[in-house]
Motif scaffolding. Structure first.
Motif, mmCIF file in Angstrom:
data_model
loop_
_atom_site.group_PDB
_atom_site.id
_atom_site.type_symbol
_atom_site.label_atom_id
_atom_site.label_comp_id
_atom_site.label_asym_id
_atom_site.label_seq_id
_atom_site.Cartn_x
_atom_site.Cartn_y
_atom_site.Cartn_z
ATOM 1 N N TYR A 130 34.311 40.249 28.191
ATOM 2 C CA TYR A 130 34.960 39.668 29.501
ATOM 3 C C TYR A 130 34.356 39.977 30.466
ATOM 4 C CZ TYR A 130 37.323 44.111 28.895
ATOM 5 O OH TYR A 130 37.502 45.419 28.439
ATOM 6 N N GLY A 131 34.182 39.067 31.549
ATOM 7 C CA GLY A 131 33.474 39.632 32.896
ATOM 8 C C GLY A 131 34.278 40.196 33.914
ATOM 9 N N GLU A 182 40.190 32.032 29.077
ATOM 10 C CA GLU A 182 40.443 32.995 30.259
ATOM 11 C C GLU A 182 41.574 33.837 29.993
ATOM 12 O OE1 GLU A 182 40.273 30.806 33.816
ATOM 13 O OE2 GLU A 182 42.371 30.355 33.839
ATOM 14 N N ASN A 183 41.612 34.897 30.537
ATOM 15 C CA ASN A 183 43.004 35.638 30.396
ATOM 16 C C ASN A 183 43.536 36.029 31.642
ATOM 17 O OD1 ASN A 183 44.544 37.214 28.916
ATOM 18 N ND2 ASN A 183 43.228 39.006 28.483
ATOM 19 N N ASN A 184 44.815 35.628 31.770
ATOM 20 C CA ASN A 184 45.586 35.474 32.965
ATOM 21 C C ASN A 184 46.652 36.390 32.883
ATOM 22 O OD1 ASN A 184 44.247 33.293 34.560
ATOM 23 N ND2 ASN A 184 44.763 32.053 32.663
ATOM 24 N N LEU A 185 46.643 37.530 33.711
ATOM 25 C CA LEU A 185 47.532 38.581 33.502
ATOM 26 C C LEU A 185 48.076 39.076 35.126
ATOM 27 C CD1 LEU A 185 45.143 41.056 31.909
ATOM 28 C CD2 LEU A 185 46.797 39.935 30.994
ATOM 29 N N THR A 186 49.310 39.652 34.797
ATOM 30 C CA THR A 186 49.943 40.125 36.110
ATOM 31 C C THR A 186 50.072 41.672 36.069
ATOM 32 O OG1 THR A 186 51.214 38.280 36.380
ATOM 33 C CG2 THR A 186 52.034 39.986 37.438
ATOM 34 N N TRP A 187 49.261 42.179 37.110
ATOM 35 C CA TRP A 187 49.139 43.852 36.972
ATOM 36 C C TRP A 187 49.815 44.365 38.033
ATOM 37 C CZ3 TRP A 187 43.127 44.837 35.931
ATOM 38 C CH2 TRP A 187 42.870 44.845 34.714
ATOM 39 N N PHE A 234 40.491 37.088 33.997
ATOM 40 C CA PHE A 234 39.352 37.564 33.207
ATOM 41 C C PHE A 234 38.546 36.277 32.732
ATOM 42 C CE2 PHE A 234 41.176 41.612 33.403
ATOM 43 C CZ PHE A 234 40.232 42.637 33.659
ATOM 44 N N PRO A 235 37.414 36.045 33.108
ATOM 45 C CA PRO A 235 36.614 35.057 32.315
ATOM 46 C C PRO A 235 36.100 35.786 31.036
ATOM 47 C CG PRO A 235 35.327 36.063 34.082
ATOM 48 C CD PRO A 235 36.526 36.665 34.155
ATOM 49 N N LEU A 236 36.666 34.930 29.776
ATOM 50 C CA LEU A 236 36.312 35.612 28.618
ATOM 51 C C LEU A 236 34.845 34.880 27.895
ATOM 52 C CD1 LEU A 236 39.948 35.341 27.100
ATOM 53 C CD2 LEU A 236 38.709 37.309 27.860
ATOM 54 N N LEU A 237 34.327 35.738 27.430
ATOM 55 C CA LEU A 237 33.069 35.302 26.743
ATOM 56 C C LEU A 237 33.235 35.199 25.216
ATOM 57 C CD1 LEU A 237 30.944 38.014 28.706
ATOM 58 C CD2 LEU A 237 31.700 35.983 29.342
#
Length: 244
Positions: A130-131, A182-187, A234-237
């Motif tokens: 992830y970038g 992509e990974n979408n989160l709430t932090w 997060f952009p996932l690779l």
């Protein structure tokens, strides 16, 4: 292979983002036989644990015992100390081999030679990662200043491969063009700070200067975060290949 993460292994396990099931399900769909899988540089074992739902046996190897001590356990997961470039496995043992957020630390020539030795002829090899994440515009401005300017000089040279989305790593396989995820989160703010503290550049800065670089942005970032929707992307690779 470098070991930049042993000393903060518990924080790494707690604060590093997970890969979404959608991505691992997609990867596993390319694997014909679900016998034995290997996750290299397994760290906190998150990929090994996800793979354990599909495979009879999953091995996770890492050079850090501290990381393995904090890894997610499972009845069919076996964790062992081993270097990526020199494992103890038999020839043609694995149906799937993964390496997540770590391939840039390896000696590519010896690593890929080892993959060719231990992967089954019909097996799948995959690089995940992830970038740099993005969030609201105000916090992004603060975070990019932190990434590029405050700790920028403390990143290892290998970090460039992540900045280039793993597009420039050697990849001597018949590549399968992969979908983008992509990974979408709430932090919470604590999760944001916890993740930033796991960065190798953050730890290098502390070792060199005997102070925390996050102190330089803490108040501004907290004020920004409290006003935001706290969403993180997060952009996932993902690169997937078969033996040539």
């Amino acid at each position: 292979m470098k070991d930049n993460f042993s000393k903060q292994a518990s924080e790494y396990s707690k604060f590093r983002p997970q890969y979404p099931d959608e991505m691992t399900n997609y990867l596993v769909s390319f694997v014909k036989n679900k016998g034995v899988a290997l996750d290299i540089a397994t760290g906190n074992g998150q990929i090994a644990h996800k793979l354990s739902r599909f495979f009879e046996t999953v091995y996770g190897i890492d050079i850090s015992q501290n990381q393995l001590d904090n890894a997610i356990s499972g009845e069919n997961i076996i964790y062992k100390i081993a270097a990526a470039e020199n494992t103890f496995f038999k020839n043609q043992e694995f149906d799937l081999i993964t390496v997540a957020q770590a391939v840039h630390w390896f000696d590519f020539d010896s690593f890929y030679k080892e993959i060719y030795r231990i992967l089954k002829p019909e097996g799948i090899f995959a690089v995940l990662g992830y970038g740099l994440f993005s969030t609201n515009a105000d916090s992004d401005k603060i975070l990019r200043n932190f990434y590029y300017n405050i700790v920028g000089q403390y990143w290892d040279a290998e970090r460039k491969y992540l900045d280039e989305n793993y597009s420039t790593i050697p990849f001597p396989f018949d590549e399968i063009v992969a979908e983008h995820f992509e990974n979408n989160l709430t932090w919470t703010f604590e999760e944001l700070i916890g993740y930033l503290e796991t960065w190798s550049a953050t730890q290098h800065y502390i070792s060199k200067n005997n102070q925390k670089p996050l102190d330089l942005i803490y108040n501004d970032l907290k004020a920004s975060w409290q006003k935001s929707d706290k969403k993180v992307t997060f952009p996932l690779l993902l690169r997937i290949g078969k033996l040539k």
